[in-house]
Motif scaffolding. Structure first.
Motif, short mmCIF file in Angstrom:
data_model
loop_
_atom_site.label_atom_id
_atom_site.label_comp_id
_atom_site.label_asym_id
_atom_site.label_seq_id
_atom_site.Cartn_x
_atom_site.Cartn_y
_atom_site.Cartn_z
N TYR A 134 36.19 34.78 43.95
CA TYR A 134 34.96 34.20 44.48
C TYR A 134 34.76 34.52 45.96
N ASP A 135 35.81 34.36 46.76
CA ASP A 135 35.70 34.60 48.21
C ASP A 135 37.10 34.60 48.80
N GLY A 136 37.16 34.70 50.13
CA GLY A 136 38.46 34.79 50.78
C GLY A 136 39.24 33.50 50.84
N THR A 137 38.62 32.39 50.46
CA THR A 137 39.34 31.11 50.45
C THR A 137 39.98 30.83 49.09
N THR A 138 39.22 31.00 48.02
CA THR A 138 39.78 30.69 46.70
C THR A 138 40.88 31.66 46.31
N GLU A 260 38.81 38.29 52.27
CA GLU A 260 37.37 38.15 52.11
C GLU A 260 36.74 39.53 52.24
N GLY A 261 35.94 39.92 51.25
CA GLY A 261 35.38 41.27 51.25
C GLY A 261 34.02 41.40 51.89
N GLN A 262 33.43 40.32 52.37
CA GLN A 262 32.04 40.35 52.82
C GLN A 262 31.77 41.47 53.82
N PRO A 273 26.62 34.16 48.54
CA PRO A 273 27.95 34.48 47.98
C PRO A 273 28.46 35.84 48.44
N HIS A 274 29.80 35.99 48.34
CA HIS A 274 30.47 37.23 48.67
C HIS A 274 31.55 37.48 47.62
N TYR A 275 32.55 38.29 47.96
CA TYR A 275 33.64 38.51 47.01
C TYR A 275 34.98 38.44 47.74
N GLY A 276 35.99 37.98 47.02
CA GLY A 276 37.35 38.01 47.52
C GLY A 276 38.16 39.01 46.71
N PHE A 277 39.37 39.30 47.17
CA PHE A 277 40.23 40.22 46.41
C PHE A 277 41.67 39.75 46.47
N VAL A 278 42.39 40.06 45.41
CA VAL A 278 43.83 39.78 45.31
C VAL A 278 44.51 41.04 44.81
N ALA A 279 45.48 41.53 45.55
CA ALA A 279 46.27 42.68 45.14
C ALA A 279 47.75 42.33 45.26
N ALA A 280 48.56 42.93 44.42
CA ALA A 280 49.98 42.55 44.38
C ALA A 280 50.85 43.72 43.97
N ARG A 281 52.14 43.52 44.15
CA ARG A 281 53.11 44.50 43.65
C ARG A 281 53.19 44.39 42.13
N ILE A 282 53.63 45.46 41.50
CA ILE A 282 53.57 45.57 40.04
C ILE A 282 54.35 44.45 39.35
N GLU A 283 55.42 43.96 39.98
CA GLU A 283 56.23 42.94 39.30
C GLU A 283 55.50 41.62 39.13
N HIS A 284 54.39 41.46 39.82
CA HIS A 284 53.63 40.21 39.72
C HIS A 284 52.38 40.35 38.85
N ILE A 285 52.25 41.46 38.15
CA ILE A 285 51.01 41.76 37.45
C ILE A 285 50.68 40.73 36.38
N ARG A 286 51.70 40.21 35.69
CA ARG A 286 51.45 39.24 34.62
C ARG A 286 51.03 37.87 35.15
N ARG A 287 51.20 37.65 36.43
CA ARG A 287 50.82 36.36 37.01
C ARG A 287 49.54 36.46 37.85
N MET A 288 48.91 37.61 37.83
CA MET A 288 47.69 37.79 38.61
C MET A 288 46.58 36.88 38.11
N PRO A 289 45.81 36.29 39.02
CA PRO A 289 44.70 35.43 38.60
C PRO A 289 43.50 36.27 38.14
N GLY A 290 42.66 35.68 37.32
CA GLY A 290 41.41 36.33 36.94
C GLY A 290 41.59 37.47 35.96
N ARG A 291 40.74 38.47 36.09
CA ARG A 291 40.69 39.58 35.14
C ARG A 291 41.25 40.85 35.74
N ILE A 292 41.78 41.71 34.89
CA ILE A 292 42.23 43.05 35.28
C ILE A 292 41.66 44.04 34.27
N VAL A 293 41.07 45.10 34.77
CA VAL A 293 40.54 46.17 33.92
C VAL A 293 41.51 47.34 33.97
N GLY A 294 41.84 47.88 32.78
CA GLY A 294 42.74 49.02 32.69
C GLY A 294 42.08 50.21 32.03
#
Length: 447
Positions: A134-138, A260-262, A273-294
């Motif tokens: 949603y944004d850089g806070t959530t 925050e991506g604004q 509204p704007h957009y937020g982002f979450v990126a992680a190392r591969i070992e955390h991929i199964r715990r990533m929030p939201g959706r992932i497109v492959g």
């Protein structure tokens, strides 16, 4: 303005359909003690023409940055958004904030999300990104939940120099996650890694902002190392525009990068509204929030895109969910993708260098006019704090009467900084406009 009439006959038909005789009967199970036993205290109704005129008058109270010269930042920035961004966003095929569940009908949207994830991974150096938040806070709250899952610990550390809104949202979510929140105070504008290490004992993660809320560059590698050495996940909250000139979070040891991506491709839009982002190392991929497109291949061997690694049901079932926000900001994240593609790596670097140069010019010009930098020994990116010699709120009001918004009042969030402004300088500001800021502050402040 659209209006759908509701007649008495319509109301009676609906009541009959649900099997009650009156609207009052719909509320019979609500105890009398919590019901309002009077009519709402509202002003008399207005005719449609009067309502339209009233709303127009309210809208005129807003002032946008095309009218008022703005040096306001603090998380939302007046960066240039090229025409190509809105051209892409106006395409009907992309008009959704949601992730599609039917890949056979949604390859265009899915590919756009996949390319966005790729861009975020390239920026942050991480292995995987989600479809946006949603944004850089959530996304900060989501990162806390990831850390909780990974470590099993019940404490999260946040640096005081992190955006106050981010800190507040983390504190709001934390009780639901079973997390204690500990803040590490800043020392002269940045965070001491040794204090982070001490606070992070038995912590799930450490969130810090780079550049921080004051615009200062944190000792990010040392903070990340301090968190990791006591088993906490280092989590960097970053400005994507800064990553053209600053090191990627993965390179200095962070487990997650959020932000925050604004500033990258979205207009200020009066705060969202704007957009937020979450990126992680591969070992955390199964715990990533939201959706992932492959990316995959279909039965004919053609390349295709699908939602992957988590099911919709995972997010519906509370006990297995990785986030309670199960959608994303596809349309606005697409704006970020178009913007970053338009700039390219060299363009992003030049943008960052321009912001740094203009902010440096503003800082020097204000110093020459007698305005003291709050954290004069610290390196900054595109924001810096300056003392104006009187309550900052008074200075802002007086400056706005002259057509200039000089910055953010730091005393709202930090004790001892009632006379300090946080000044943001993007590539849209010119040296002449910066000179105008100095001129106005000379008139309304006391250096």
């Amino acid at each position: 303005m659209r209006y759908i009439a509701l007649t008495d006959a319509d109301r009676e038909a609906m009541l009959a359909t649900v099997g009650v005789e009156s609207v009052e009967e719909l509320f019979r199970d609500i105890p009398a003690g919590v019901r309002l036993d009077r009519s709402l205290d509202l002003e008399p109704p207005l005719a449609e023409q009067e309502i339209a005129a009233h709303l127009e008058e309210l809208a005129r109270r807003n002032v946008h940055s095309g009218v008022e010269l703005s040096f306001l930042g603090a998380g939302i920035y007046d960066h240039y958004v090229p025409a190509v961004v809105n051209t892409a966003l106006s395409r009907g095929e992309f008009l959704t904030a949601y992730t599609p569940y039917q890949p056979e009908m949604s390859q265009g949207v899915l590919q756009a999300i996949f390319e966005f994830q790729t861009a975020i991974c390239e920026l942050t150096g991480m292995d995987v990104s989600n479809a946006s938040g949603y944004d850089g806070t959530t996304v900060a709250a989501d990162a806390c939940f990831v850390a909780r899952h990974v470590t099993g610990r019940a404490k999260v550390v946040v640096t005081e120099a992190t955006n106050p809104q981010v800190r507040q949202v983390v504190k709001t979510y934390a009780p639901g996650f079973g997390l204690e929140v500990v803040e590490v105070p800043h020392e002269n504008g940045t965070t001491d890694p040794e204090r982070v290490a001490e606070a992070a004992k038995d912590a799930a993660g450490v969130i810090f902002q780079q550049p921080n809320f004051f615009g200062c560059l944190e000792p990010a590698p040392d903070i990340a190392a301090a968190a990791a050495q006591v088993g906490a996940l280092p989590i960097a909250h970053v400005d994507p525009v800064s990553l053209g000139v600053l090191e990627a979070p993965a390179r200095y040891g962070c487990a997650l990068a959020i932000g925050e991506g604004q500033g990258a491709g979205n207009a200020m839009s009066f705060g969202g509204p704007h957009y937020g982002f979450v990126a992680a190392r591969i070992e955390h991929i199964r715990r990533m929030p939201g959706r992932i497109v492959g990316e995959t291949t279909d039965l004919a061997g053609e390349r295709g895109y699908v939602l992957t690694l988590s099911t919709r049901e995972q997010h519906i079932r509370r006990e297995k969910a990785t986030s309670n926000i199960t959608t994303n900001q596809t349309l606005l994240a697409l704006g970020g993708l178009v913007y970053l593609s338009w700039l390219g790596p060299q363009g992003l670097r030049e943008l960052g260098e321009t912001c740094m140069a203009l902010a440096g010019y503003a800082r020097s010009a204000l110093a020459a006019a007698g305005f003291e930098a709050v954290f004069s020994e610290k390196a900054t990116f595109k924001e810096f704090a300056v003392r104006v010699g009187r309550p900052a709120g008074d200075v802002i009001r007086a400056a706005r009467e002259r057509g200039v918004h000089p910055g953010y009042r730091l005393g709202r969030d930090y004790a001892g900084l009632d006379d300090a402004l946080l000044v943001a300088v993007t590539e849209k500001r010119t040296p002449a406009e910066i000179d105008r800021l100095v001129e106005v502050l000379r008139e309304v402040a006391r250096p």
